[in-house]
Design a protein around this motif. Sequence first.
Motif, PDB file in Angstrom:
ATOM      1  N   ASP A 274     -89.612  45.681 -91.996  1.00 22.49           N
ATOM      2  CA  ASP A 274     -90.919  46.286 -91.730  1.00 22.49           C
ATOM      3  C   ASP A 274     -92.027  45.239 -91.711  1.00 22.49           C
ATOM      4  O   ASP A 274     -93.045  45.412 -91.012  1.00 22.49           O
ATOM      5  CB  ASP A 274     -91.232  47.349 -92.784  1.00 22.49           C
ATOM      6  N   ALA A 275     -91.849  44.169 -92.481  1.00 19.49           N
ATOM      7  CA  ALA A 275     -92.863  43.104 -92.565  1.00 19.49           C
ATOM      8  C   ALA A 275     -92.581  41.978 -91.579  1.00 19.49           C
ATOM      9  O   ALA A 275     -93.230  40.922 -91.652  1.00 19.49           O
ATOM     10  CB  ALA A 275     -92.917  42.546 -93.986  1.00 19.49           C
ATOM     11  N   ALA A 276     -91.617  42.192 -90.668  1.00 19.37           N
ATOM     12  CA  ALA A 276     -91.249  41.164 -89.679  1.00 19.37           C
ATOM     13  C   ALA A 276     -90.842  39.862 -90.368  1.00 19.37           C
ATOM     14  O   ALA A 276     -91.120  38.774 -89.874  1.00 19.37           O
ATOM     15  CB  ALA A 276     -92.393  40.924 -88.692  1.00 19.37           C
ATOM     16  N   TRP A 277     -90.217  40.009 -91.541  1.00 22.06           N
ATOM     17  CA  TRP A 277     -89.669  38.872 -92.295  1.00 22.06           C
ATOM     18  C   TRP A 277     -90.742  37.917 -92.806  1.00 22.06           C
ATOM     19  O   TRP A 277     -90.466  36.791 -93.162  1.00 22.06           O
ATOM     20  CB  TRP A 277     -88.636  38.102 -91.452  1.00 22.06           C
ATOM     21  N   ARG A 278     -91.967  38.383 -92.860  1.00 16.84           N
ATOM     22  CA  ARG A 278     -93.063  37.577 -93.389  1.00 16.84           C
ATOM     23  C   ARG A 278     -93.681  38.312 -94.562  1.00 16.84           C
ATOM     24  O   ARG A 278     -94.128  39.456 -94.435  1.00 16.84           O
ATOM     25  CB  ARG A 278     -94.144  37.343 -92.316  1.00 16.84           C
ATOM     26  N   GLY A 279     -93.710  37.660 -95.717  1.00 15.28           N
ATOM     27  CA  GLY A 279     -94.292  38.308 -96.881  1.00 15.28           C
ATOM     28  C   GLY A 279     -94.238  37.431 -98.114  1.00 15.28           C
ATOM     29  O   GLY A 279     -93.864  36.259 -98.052  1.00 15.28           O
ATOM     30  N   THR A 280     -94.610  38.032 -99.224  1.00 17.71           N
ATOM     31  CA  THR A 280     -94.721  37.288-100.477  1.00 17.71           C
ATOM     32  C   THR A 280     -93.624  37.718-101.436  1.00 17.71           C
ATOM     33  O   THR A 280     -93.479  38.909-101.741  1.00 17.71           O
ATOM     34  CB  THR A 280     -96.090  37.534-101.131  1.00 17.71           C
ATOM     35  N   PHE A 281     -92.874  36.746-101.901  1.00 19.16           N
ATOM     36  CA  PHE A 281     -91.819  36.989-102.872  1.00 19.16           C
ATOM     37  C   PHE A 281     -92.387  36.776-104.273  1.00 19.16           C
ATOM     38  O   PHE A 281     -93.076  35.781-104.532  1.00 19.16           O
ATOM     39  CB  PHE A 281     -90.632  36.061-102.636  1.00 19.16           C
ATOM     40  N   VAL A 282     -92.099  37.690-105.162  1.00 17.65           N
ATOM     41  CA  VAL A 282     -92.581  37.613-106.537  1.00 17.65           C
ATOM     42  C   VAL A 282     -91.399  37.239-107.427  1.00 17.65           C
ATOM     43  O   VAL A 282     -90.408  37.967-107.497  1.00 17.65           O
ATOM     44  CB  VAL A 282     -93.187  38.947-107.010  1.00 17.65           C
ATOM     45  N   LEU A 283     -91.526  36.109-108.089  1.00 17.03           N
ATOM     46  CA  LEU A 283     -90.455  35.591-108.941  1.00 17.03           C
ATOM     47  C   LEU A 283     -90.887  35.608-110.399  1.00 17.03           C
ATOM     48  O   LEU A 283     -92.006  35.232-110.735  1.00 17.03           O
ATOM     49  CB  LEU A 283     -90.094  34.158-108.544  1.00 17.03           C
ATOM     50  N   TYR A 284     -89.982  36.046-111.231  1.00 14.58           N
ATOM     51  CA  TYR A 284     -90.201  36.011-112.677  1.00 14.58           C
ATOM     52  C   TYR A 284     -89.107  35.121-113.238  1.00 14.58           C
ATOM     53  O   TYR A 284     -87.956  35.537-113.340  1.00 14.58           O
ATOM     54  CB  TYR A 284     -90.116  37.414-113.261  1.00 14.58           C
TER      55      TYR A 284
END
Length: 374
Positions: free
Chosen positions: A206-216
């Motif tokens: 849905d985001a066309a493979w562009r987005g922000t990954f949140v890592l903990y």
Amino acid sequence: MSEEQGVQGVASVLRLGYSGGSWGRLFFLHSAAIGVSLFMQAGHVEVKFEPLGRKVDVGRGTQVLRAAMTAGIAMDTPCGGHGTCGKCRVFLSGSVADPTETERSLLSEEEVARGMRLACQSRVAGACTIEVPESSTLEAAYQILAGPNGAASVGVSDPVVRKRFIALPEPSRDDAAPDLERVEQALGAVSTDVELMRVLPERLRDAAWRGTFVLYDSRLIDFEAGDTSGACYGMAFDVGTTTVVGVLLDLVTGDQRATCSRMNPQTRFGDDVLSRILHATQEPGGLAALQEAILDEIASMTQRMAEDAGVALGHIYDVTFAGNTTMLHLLAGIPPRALGQVPFVPAFHRGLAWSAADLGLPIHTRAGVHIFPV
């Protein structure tokens, strides 16, 4: 004294670098408030902090570290204020208390003669001026990081929460790698949970493979469409017997965005820890009622701070709780019976690492929750 000043000083605990089941370095960020409990004491004196020029009124015998909290001064206390690291060095002039044995063991005779003390060990003997060296502040734990274009920005060394905006290559006949493998090619090896894996494939597309990954740490806790890397927040609460104080912190810049203080609603079950222990152990549903009271208040404070700062609740990824042993047991819903019986053994000593979902907090579902060691 203003309403803002009439709250108990909070020590907001930031956890940096937790990994492999062991606690990393712990820092205290102190909120700007004068404690209600201090205000009610007799024999208040003025304490001035330099070079900031801040003044607070505290009772004689108040711990210098606690006075610094009330003045909103963030001091570096990796040992949690137990007098083992020697980082919280300050210079006192005016009414200066005699050095403790701990201070004599960590400071030289020359330093003691010059008025140097440890903020976690020394207490206010009377009106005084306290000089806080820059090396003793939490800001010393922050470093200037170079951005992609060489621009300088303030960051936290080895933060536990990281957000990375990435444009992933879309799958093709020549590149049919599984979604998680494609993510790991960009982020490195990560772990995740079944709930995220169930929604990740659709979100990526849905985001066309562009987005922000949140890592903990090394755990992938979310993927957000668009670039939200600048929206990364944490909270900390000091759960006192009578007062609860919270702070909302920008984990990217280190800025304090909002604070909130409330009376501990558990006071309706008893003014002191012993009465609450008895209520938790002797009344049917007593422990659940005590936990629900404090968690409801924390949820309300969280919503208030987020609203004041214009922060989305879903962008809060880390929460830390400090307090006395009984308050932390009740917060966690852990039976406190043994705390009221000799030899007063707590259920835990090391810090607890849970998730926001475990306590029903209204923030990111996979946010980390850390209950400070007792």
